[in-house]
Design a protein around this motif. Structure first.
Motif, PDB file in Angstrom:
ATOM      1  N   ARG A  88       1.345  18.320  -6.862  1.00 51.32           N
ATOM      2  CA  ARG A  88       1.448  19.294  -7.959  1.00 51.32           C
ATOM      3  C   ARG A  88       2.782  19.168  -8.688  1.00 51.32           C
ATOM      4  O   ARG A  88       2.833  19.169  -9.916  1.00 51.32           O
ATOM      5  N   VAL A  89       3.872  19.055  -7.928  1.00 51.51           N
ATOM      6  CA  VAL A  89       5.207  18.953  -8.529  1.00 51.51           C
ATOM      7  C   VAL A  89       5.314  17.660  -9.332  1.00 51.51           C
ATOM      8  O   VAL A  89       5.787  17.665 -10.477  1.00 51.51           O
ATOM      9  N   PHE A  90       4.869  16.546  -8.767  1.00 55.12           N
ATOM     10  CA  PHE A  90       4.932  15.257  -9.462  1.00 55.12           C
ATOM     11  C   PHE A  90       4.168  15.332 -10.780  1.00 55.12           C
ATOM     12  O   PHE A  90       4.676  14.932 -11.826  1.00 55.12           O
ATOM     13  N   HIS A  91       2.968  15.865 -10.734  1.00 55.78           N
ATOM     14  CA  HIS A  91       2.141  15.971 -11.937  1.00 55.78           C
ATOM     15  C   HIS A  91       2.820  16.836 -12.993  1.00 55.78           C
ATOM     16  O   HIS A  91       2.839  16.490 -14.182  1.00 55.78           O
ATOM     17  N   ASN A  92       3.411  17.937 -12.582  1.00 56.23           N
ATOM     18  CA  ASN A  92       4.098  18.817 -13.529  1.00 56.23           C
ATOM     19  C   ASN A  92       5.327  18.158 -14.149  1.00 56.23           C
ATOM     20  O   ASN A  92       5.585  18.319 -15.338  1.00 56.23           O
ATOM     21  N   VAL A  93       6.093  17.433 -13.369  1.00 55.06           N
ATOM     22  CA  VAL A  93       7.333  16.815 -13.863  1.00 55.06           C
ATOM     23  C   VAL A  93       7.051  15.541 -14.653  1.00 55.06           C
ATOM     24  O   VAL A  93       7.583  15.339 -15.748  1.00 55.06           O
ATOM     25  N   VAL A  94       6.198  14.675 -14.128  1.00 56.59           N
ATOM     26  CA  VAL A  94       5.955  13.366 -14.744  1.00 56.59           C
ATOM     27  C   VAL A  94       4.861  13.444 -15.820  1.00 56.59           C
ATOM     28  O   VAL A  94       4.881  12.677 -16.782  1.00 56.59           O
ATOM     29  N   GLY A  95       3.930  14.344 -15.657  1.00 57.36           N
ATOM     30  CA  GLY A  95       2.877  14.498 -16.654  1.00 57.36           C
ATOM     31  C   GLY A  95       1.581  13.796 -16.326  1.00 57.36           C
ATOM     32  O   GLY A  95       0.662  13.771 -17.141  1.00 57.36           O
ATOM     33  N   GLU A  96       1.502  13.210 -15.156  1.00 58.07           N
ATOM     34  CA  GLU A  96       0.266  12.570 -14.710  1.00 58.07           C
ATOM     35  C   GLU A  96       0.250  12.540 -13.192  1.00 58.07           C
ATOM     36  O   GLU A  96       1.303  12.618 -12.556  1.00 58.07           O
ATOM     37  N   PRO A  97      -0.937  12.426 -12.598  1.00 54.50           N
ATOM     38  CA  PRO A  97      -1.038  12.381 -11.137  1.00 54.50           C
ATOM     39  C   PRO A  97      -0.328  11.153 -10.554  1.00 54.50           C
ATOM     40  O   PRO A  97      -0.166  10.131 -11.228  1.00 54.50           O
ATOM     41  N   VAL A  98       0.064  11.272  -9.308  1.00 50.73           N
ATOM     42  CA  VAL A  98       0.786  10.190  -8.624  1.00 50.73           C
ATOM     43  C   VAL A  98      -0.011   8.888  -8.659  1.00 50.73           C
ATOM     44  O   VAL A  98       0.526   7.830  -9.002  1.00 50.73           O
ATOM     45  N   ALA A  99      -1.274   8.946  -8.321  1.00 51.06           N
ATOM     46  CA  ALA A  99      -2.099   7.729  -8.262  1.00 51.06           C
ATOM     47  C   ALA A  99      -2.183   7.057  -9.628  1.00 51.06           C
ATOM     48  O   ALA A  99      -2.145   5.824  -9.720  1.00 51.06           O
ATOM     49  N   GLU A 100      -2.291   7.837 -10.680  1.00 55.29           N
ATOM     50  CA  GLU A 100      -2.361   7.276 -12.035  1.00 55.29           C
ATOM     51  C   GLU A 100      -1.036   6.612 -12.408  1.00 55.29           C
ATOM     52  O   GLU A 100      -1.016   5.536 -13.001  1.00 55.29           O
ATOM     53  N   TYR A 101       0.068   7.250 -12.054  1.00 51.22           N
ATOM     54  CA  TYR A 101       1.383   6.673 -12.308  1.00 51.22           C
ATOM     55  C   TYR A 101       1.520   5.323 -11.600  1.00 51.22           C
ATOM     56  O   TYR A 101       1.937   4.336 -12.208  1.00 51.22           O
ATOM     57  N   ILE A 102       1.134   5.294 -10.328  1.00 57.74           N
ATOM     58  CA  ILE A 102       1.239   4.055  -9.549  1.00 57.74           C
ATOM     59  C   ILE A 102       0.345   2.969 -10.160  1.00 57.74           C
ATOM     60  O   ILE A 102       0.764   1.828 -10.316  1.00 57.74           O
ATOM     61  N   ARG A 103      -0.878   3.330 -10.518  1.00 58.59           N
ATOM     62  CA  ARG A 103      -1.808   2.357 -11.114  1.00 58.59           C
ATOM     63  C   ARG A 103      -1.240   1.780 -12.407  1.00 58.59           C
ATOM     64  O   ARG A 103      -1.238   0.561 -12.607  1.00 58.59           O
ATOM     65  N   LYS A 104      -0.710   2.632 -13.270  1.00 56.33           N
ATOM     66  CA  LYS A 104      -0.129   2.153 -14.525  1.00 56.33           C
ATOM     67  C   LYS A 104       1.078   1.262 -14.285  1.00 56.33           C
ATOM     68  O   LYS A 104       1.228   0.233 -14.946  1.00 56.33           O
ATOM     69  N   ARG A 105       1.931   1.629 -13.357  1.00 59.96           N
ATOM     70  CA  ARG A 105       3.108   0.806 -13.070  1.00 59.96           C
ATOM     71  C   ARG A 105       2.696  -0.557 -12.520  1.00 59.96           C
ATOM     72  O   ARG A 105       3.276  -1.574 -12.894  1.00 59.96           O
ATOM     73  N   ARG A 106       1.699  -0.577 -11.672  1.00 59.51           N
ATOM     74  CA  ARG A 106       1.222  -1.863 -11.138  1.00 59.51           C
ATOM     75  C   ARG A 106       0.629  -2.714 -12.247  1.00 59.51           C
ATOM     76  O   ARG A 106       0.878  -3.924 -12.304  1.00 59.51           O
ATOM     77  N   LEU A 107      -0.127  -2.105 -13.135  1.00 63.32           N
ATOM     78  CA  LEU A 107      -0.704  -2.854 -14.253  1.00 63.32           C
ATOM     79  C   LEU A 107       0.372  -3.356 -15.210  1.00 63.32           C
ATOM     80  O   LEU A 107       0.267  -4.451 -15.753  1.00 63.32           O
ATOM     81  N   MET A 108       1.419  -2.570 -15.403  1.00 67.41           N
ATOM     82  CA  MET A 108       2.517  -3.005 -16.266  1.00 67.41           C
ATOM     83  C   MET A 108       3.235  -4.217 -15.668  1.00 67.41           C
ATOM     84  O   MET A 108       3.551  -5.173 -16.376  1.00 67.41           O
TER      85      MET A 108
ATOM     86  N   LYS B  62       0.863  -1.174   0.000  1.00 67.84           N
ATOM     87  CA  LYS B  62       0.000   0.000   0.000  1.00 67.84           C
ATOM     88  C   LYS B  62       0.907   1.234   0.000  1.00 67.84           C
ATOM     89  O   LYS B  62       1.843   1.327   0.794  1.00 67.84           O
ATOM     90  N   ILE B  63       0.631   2.166  -0.902  1.00 67.76           N
ATOM     91  CA  ILE B  63       1.432   3.385  -1.006  1.00 67.76           C
ATOM     92  C   ILE B  63       0.509   4.573  -0.755  1.00 67.76           C
ATOM     93  O   ILE B  63      -0.464   4.771  -1.479  1.00 67.76           O
ATOM     94  N   GLU B  64       0.833   5.345   0.251  1.00 64.46           N
ATOM     95  CA  GLU B  64       0.054   6.537   0.585  1.00 64.46           C
ATOM     96  C   GLU B  64       0.797   7.772   0.071  1.00 64.46           C
ATOM     97  O   GLU B  64       2.026   7.862   0.182  1.00 64.46           O
ATOM     98  N   LEU B  65       0.053   8.716  -0.467  1.00 62.55           N
ATOM     99  CA  LEU B  65       0.636   9.957  -0.955  1.00 62.55           C
ATOM    100  C   LEU B  65       1.445  10.647   0.143  1.00 62.55           C
ATOM    101  O   LEU B  65       2.548  11.143  -0.093  1.00 62.55           O
ATOM    102  N   LYS B  66       0.919  10.656   1.357  1.00 56.86           N
ATOM    103  CA  LYS B  66       1.602  11.296   2.484  1.00 56.86           C
ATOM    104  C   LYS B  66       2.957  10.653   2.746  1.00 56.86           C
ATOM    105  O   LYS B  66       3.937  11.352   3.012  1.00 56.86           O
TER     106      LYS B  66
END
Length: 127
Positions: free
Chosen positions: A40-60, A21-25
């Motif tokens: 905000r910083v993560f979204h600006n640098v990576v191009g997607e919200p943290v939760a979406e990034y984590i979900r995609k990585r888990r699915l990959m 389990k990964i919490e934003l905090k």
């Protein structure tokens, strides 16, 4: 402050904890930012919200296991923190266009399609 270093550290933490389990905090605390500012910083640098990034990585990672193991789909779903096989199947189908069972069954087609594969390339990490 060097946000690229913060994001790199946060991505390393995420990669090491895809099965947990990964919490934003927790991620924000590791890079000494408030969770709101970190998001905000993560979204600006990576191009997607943290939760979406984590979900995609888990699915990959789950897709990789579907192709390379005979582990039960429900076990893979739970391993990558999906609450049920149904939730996993819905998210998987949204990303890959096919349910996990069909993805596994047609593994030779996925591998042979190479450039036309629906498997997204590894999300680029900040250097």
């Amino acid at each position: 402050m060097n946000y690229e270093v913060c994001i790199k550290r946060s991505i390393e933490y995420i990669e090491q904890n895809l099965n947990n389990k990964i919490e934003l905090k927790d991620i924000a605390d590791r890079v000494f930012l408030s969770k709101y500012h970190f998001h905000r910083v993560f979204h600006n640098v990576v191009g997607e919200p943290v939760a979406e990034y984590i979900r995609k990585r888990r699915l990959m990672e789950a897709a990789n296991e579907l192709l390379n193991t005979e582990e039960k789909i429900v076990d893979i779903a739970l391993k990558y923190q999906f609450s049920s096989q149904e939730v996993f199947t819905k998210a998987f189908k949204k990303l890959y266009g096919v349910p996990p069972r069909e993805f596994r069954r047609n593994r030779s087609n996925v591998v042979s399609m190479s450039g036309k594969s629906r498997i997204p390339s590894q999300l680029s990490m900040v250097a």
